[in-house]
Design an enzyme around this catalytic site. Structure first.
Site, PDB file in Angstrom:
ATOM      1  N   SER A   1       0.808  -1.159   0.042  1.00 43.21           N
ATOM      2  CA  SER A   1       0.133  -0.285  -0.016  1.00 43.21           C
ATOM      3  C   SER A   1       0.938   1.114   0.021  1.00 43.21           C
ATOM      4  CB  SER A   1      -0.923  -0.005   1.454  1.00 43.21           C
ATOM      5  OG  SER A   1      -2.083  -0.979   1.091  1.00 43.21           O
TER       6      SER A   1
ATOM      7  N   LYS B   1       0.326   3.495  -2.881  1.00 45.00           N
ATOM      8  CA  LYS B   1      -0.687   4.426  -2.873  1.00 45.00           C
ATOM      9  C   LYS B   1      -0.270   5.913  -2.985  1.00 45.00           C
ATOM     10  CE  LYS B   1      -3.778   0.644  -0.967  1.00 45.00           C
ATOM     11  NZ  LYS B   1      -4.438   0.061   0.080  1.00 45.00           N
TER      12      LYS B   1
ATOM     13  N   TYR C   1      -4.083  -2.903 -10.123  1.00 43.43           N
ATOM     14  CA  TYR C   1      -3.862  -2.552  -8.544  1.00 43.43           C
ATOM     15  C   TYR C   1      -3.006  -3.745  -7.890  1.00 43.43           C
ATOM     16  CZ  TYR C   1      -5.176  -2.446  -3.747  1.00 43.43           C
ATOM     17  OH  TYR C   1      -5.288  -2.399  -2.345  1.00 43.43           O
TER      18      TYR C   1
ATOM     19  N   TYR D   1      -4.442   3.829   8.154  1.00 45.01           N
ATOM     20  CA  TYR D   1      -5.912   3.633   8.198  1.00 45.01           C
ATOM     21  C   TYR D   1      -6.435   3.887   9.722  1.00 45.01           C
ATOM     22  CZ  TYR D   1      -3.585   0.587   4.745  1.00 45.01           C
ATOM     23  OH  TYR D   1      -2.719   0.533   3.663  1.00 45.01           O
TER      24      TYR D   1
ATOM     25  N   VAL E   1       1.344  -3.681   3.839  1.00 43.52           N
ATOM     26  CA  VAL E   1       0.985  -4.711   4.625  1.00 43.52           C
ATOM     27  C   VAL E   1       1.960  -5.854   4.423  1.00 43.52           C
ATOM     28  CG1 VAL E   1      -0.074  -6.154   2.854  1.00 43.52           C
ATOM     29  CG2 VAL E   1      -0.892  -6.383   5.077  1.00 43.52           C
TER      30      VAL E   1
HETATM   31  N1  GLN Z   1      -2.740  -5.689  -1.687  1.00 44.84           N
HETATM   32  C1  GLN Z   1      -3.099  -5.499  -0.266  1.00 44.84           C
HETATM   33  C2  GLN Z   1      -4.562  -5.466  -0.389  1.00 44.84           C
HETATM   34  O1  GLN Z   1      -5.057  -5.061  -1.396  1.00 44.84           O
HETATM   35  C3  GLN Z   1      -2.707  -4.056   0.122  1.00 44.84           C
HETATM   36  C4  GLN Z   1      -3.100  -3.566   1.480  1.00 44.84           C
HETATM   37  C5  GLN Z   1      -2.111  -3.100   2.361  1.00 44.84           C
HETATM   38  O2  GLN Z   1      -0.987  -3.075   2.186  1.00 44.84           O
HETATM   39  N2  GLN Z   1      -2.586  -2.593   3.462  1.00 44.84           N
HETATM   40  O3  GLN Z   1      -5.328  -5.990   0.363  1.00 44.84           O
END
Ligand code: GLN
Length: 303
Positions: free
Chosen positions: A64, A67, A191, A239, A257
């Site tokens: 993420s 992003k 994505y 988050y 993550v």
């Molecule tokens: N690839 C993970 C997902 O789409 C990314 C989420 C994350 O890094 N928090 O669930």
């Protein structure tokens, strides 16, 4: 040894002996199999000097954290129009929450939760092939890091697709609300590949330099945009753990993550911390602690 070099080494050494490494992400085998006992800190300062400690040259899945870069690209393409499709308020919910998206009629709360990031990627994808959209994303990150040795891990991307039921649910719900321009398959394909980018902490700290806004560091977006990206990192980058992160660390940051965190000290430094074990919010346990200790020791804070 400089104060910063000593601080980074102190923090890494202290954290390495702490027995709680958190839990690695288990939603795909590629992440579940990562050795949890790893820790890296890399810092690039305003004069362009890099400092690193621990496993700073070990590649990991940035997930993420991408992003931030896709948001920069999408804002570059469509500007404030993007905010018609996605909000910019903290979600107070897990990054992959479904319930909030329904309550808010398919307009994701912010661009860093999964639903919001899927919309951002969908925007970048509009009017062209997934291959071209991905090329732009990878190219932006390589240019930011001044490093062409940054690649997508195809096994991680394939696994994200195979186990991506929740993201498919989010994408289909977005489509049902008219907030997806491409098919869920097409948008999620892009994505998932974006999430599967692999970088080292050293490369990530380099890639974050454009957000520092220092005369000797590269500038990829306007100063106003850089500030706004940092504002969103501060309020939404962790988050439902964003408030706690702001309280404990006090600088804007974005987690992934895979256990990575990109943190920016405006005018001073770009920092990447990595340790694969996560806390209950899905953010790196020791990465957060490393940043908290480093920020305290260096007296870095935006407050
Ligand atoms: N690839 C993970 C997902 O789409 C990314 C989420 C994350 O890094 N928090 O669930």
């Amino acid at each position: 040894m400089s104060i910063l070099a000593r601080a980074i080494n102190d923090v890494a050494n202290r954290l390495r002996v702490d027995p709680d490494w958190g839990d690695v992400a288990a939603y795909i085998p590629e992440l579940a199999l990562v050795e949890p006992h790893q820790l890296a800190i890399a810092v690039v300062t305003a004069d362009g000097t890099t400092y690193a400690a621990g496993d700073a040259d070990t590649p990991f899945s940035v997930q993420s954290i991408t992003k931030v870069f896709t948001l920069a690209i999408a804002l570059g393409r469509v500007g404030d129009q993007l905010w018609g499709r996605v909000g910019r308020e903290p979600s107070g919910r897990a990054f992959n929450s479904i319930v909030q998206l329904e309550q808010e009629n398919g307009r994701p709360r912010n661009p860093f939760i999964n639903a919001g990031a899927i919309v951002v990627t969908d925007e970048i994808l509009s009017g062209r092939a997934p291959r071209d959209a991905l090329a732009e994303i990878v190219q932006f990150i390589r240019a930011a890091a001044e490093d062409d040795d940054i690649h997508i891990d195809d096994a991680v991307a394939a696994s994200e697709t195979a186990h991506g039921h929740r993201n498919f649910a989010l994408a289909h719900f977005l489509a049902s609300c008219g907030n997806l321009k491409n098919t869920p398959d097409r948008t999620l394909g892009t994505y998932f590949h974006q999430c599967a980018l692999t970088m080292t902490a050293r490369q990530l700290a380099m890639a974050g330099r454009f957000l520092v806004e220092a005369p000797d560091l590269p500038r990829l977006v306007s100063p106003v945009r850089a500030r706004r990206l940092k504002a969103l990192m501060m309020t939404c980058g962790h988050y439902d753990g964003s408030g706690d992160f702001a309280y404990r660390v006090g600088i804007p940051a974005k987690s992934g993550v895979g256990g990575g965190i990109l943190a920016i000290v405006p005018g001073k430094a770009s920092i990447a911390a990595w340790s694969p074990g996560l806390n209950r919010y899905g953010n790196s346990l020791k990465g957060t602690e490393a940043l908290a200790q480093l920020a305290r020791q260096m007296e870095w804070s935006v407050f």
